[in-house]
Design a protein around this motif. Structure first.
Motif, short mmCIF file in Angstrom:
data_model
loop_
_atom_site.label_atom_id
_atom_site.label_comp_id
_atom_site.label_asym_id
_atom_site.label_seq_id
_atom_site.Cartn_x
_atom_site.Cartn_y
_atom_site.Cartn_z
N ALA A 52 4.81 -8.93 -5.03
CA ALA A 52 5.55 -8.40 -3.88
C ALA A 52 4.58 -7.72 -2.91
O ALA A 52 4.70 -7.89 -1.69
N LEU A 53 3.60 -6.98 -3.43
CA LEU A 53 2.62 -6.31 -2.58
C LEU A 53 1.78 -7.33 -1.83
O LEU A 53 1.57 -7.21 -0.62
N PHE A 54 1.28 -8.34 -2.51
CA PHE A 54 0.41 -9.32 -1.90
C PHE A 54 1.11 -10.07 -0.77
O PHE A 54 0.50 -10.44 0.22
N LYS A 55 2.42 -10.29 -0.91
CA LYS A 55 3.16 -10.96 0.15
C LYS A 55 3.23 -10.10 1.41
O LYS A 55 3.26 -10.59 2.52
N LYS A 56 3.27 -8.77 1.22
CA LYS A 56 3.33 -7.85 2.36
C LYS A 56 1.99 -7.73 3.06
O LYS A 56 1.94 -7.53 4.26
N LEU A 57 0.91 -7.78 2.30
CA LEU A 57 -0.42 -7.57 2.89
C LEU A 57 -0.90 -8.83 3.47
O LEU A 57 -1.24 -9.48 4.05
N GLY A 63 1.23 3.82 -14.19
CA GLY A 63 1.72 2.60 -14.81
C GLY A 63 2.29 1.62 -13.81
O GLY A 63 2.85 0.60 -14.16
N LYS A 64 2.17 1.95 -12.56
CA LYS A 64 2.63 1.03 -11.51
C LYS A 64 1.60 1.05 -10.38
O LYS A 64 0.72 1.90 -10.35
N LEU A 65 1.72 0.13 -9.49
CA LEU A 65 0.78 0.04 -8.38
C LEU A 65 1.19 1.07 -7.33
O LEU A 65 1.95 0.81 -6.42
N ASP A 66 0.70 2.28 -7.50
CA ASP A 66 1.09 3.43 -6.70
C ASP A 66 -0.02 3.72 -5.69
O ASP A 66 -0.98 4.43 -6.00
N LEU A 67 0.08 3.15 -4.50
CA LEU A 67 -0.97 3.27 -3.49
C LEU A 67 -0.50 4.03 -2.26
O LEU A 67 0.68 4.01 -1.93
N ASP A 68 -1.43 4.65 -1.58
CA ASP A 68 -1.16 5.32 -0.31
C ASP A 68 -1.37 4.27 0.79
O ASP A 68 -2.47 4.14 1.34
N TYR A 69 -0.32 3.51 1.09
CA TYR A 69 -0.42 2.40 2.04
C TYR A 69 -0.78 2.87 3.44
O TYR A 69 -1.50 2.20 4.17
N GLU A 70 -0.29 4.04 3.82
CA GLU A 70 -0.62 4.57 5.15
C GLU A 70 -2.11 4.85 5.27
O GLU A 70 -2.73 4.55 6.28
#
Length: 120
Positions: free
Chosen positions: A115-120, A84-91
């Motif tokens: 918030a994610l898009f600002k980081k990427l 139910g959330k954007l749960d990604l393996d960023y590493e």
């Protein structure tokens, strides 16, 4: 960057500038050779346009090996069961360095995606 799955046919024909679902103009310097996706919805489009062989990462919820070949060889970057959330393996995403990361727009989750898009 993050174009909606409807743009995959455009990218495969060499058109590399589109407007994404957030209204941003997105340009790839070259055709995407390494593609990743985080939601099961784009999986069918990726297969239909013949880009399945370009996948370096996939959604964990995509689990049908009869329809999607070689799933066991493509790393999952999200859980098998949606949280139910954007749960990604960023590493893992950073390690694989995809040219194109497809993230399904989820209107109910805009605050987390923004918030994610600002980081990427």
């Amino acid at each position: 960057m993050y174009p909606d799955s409807m743009y995959l046919p455009l990218f495969s024909r060499g058109i590399r500038t589109v407007t994404d679902d957030l209204g941003r103009e997105v340009t790839l310097e070259k055709p995407a050779e390494k593609i990743a996706f985080e939601h099961y919805a784009p999986a069918e489009a990726i297969k239909i346009v013949g880009a399945w062989d370009k996948l370096v990462a996939r959604d964990g919820y995509t689990t049908d090996p009869e329809f999607f070949p070689d799933l066991d060889k493509i790393p999952a970057i999200s859980p098998v069961k949606p949280t139910g959330k954007l749960d990604l393996d960023y590493e893992k995403i950073y390690e694989l360095k995809p040219d194109l990361m497809i993230i399904q727009k989820q209107d109910w989750n805009n605050y987390q995606q923004n918030a994610l898009f600002k980081k990427l």
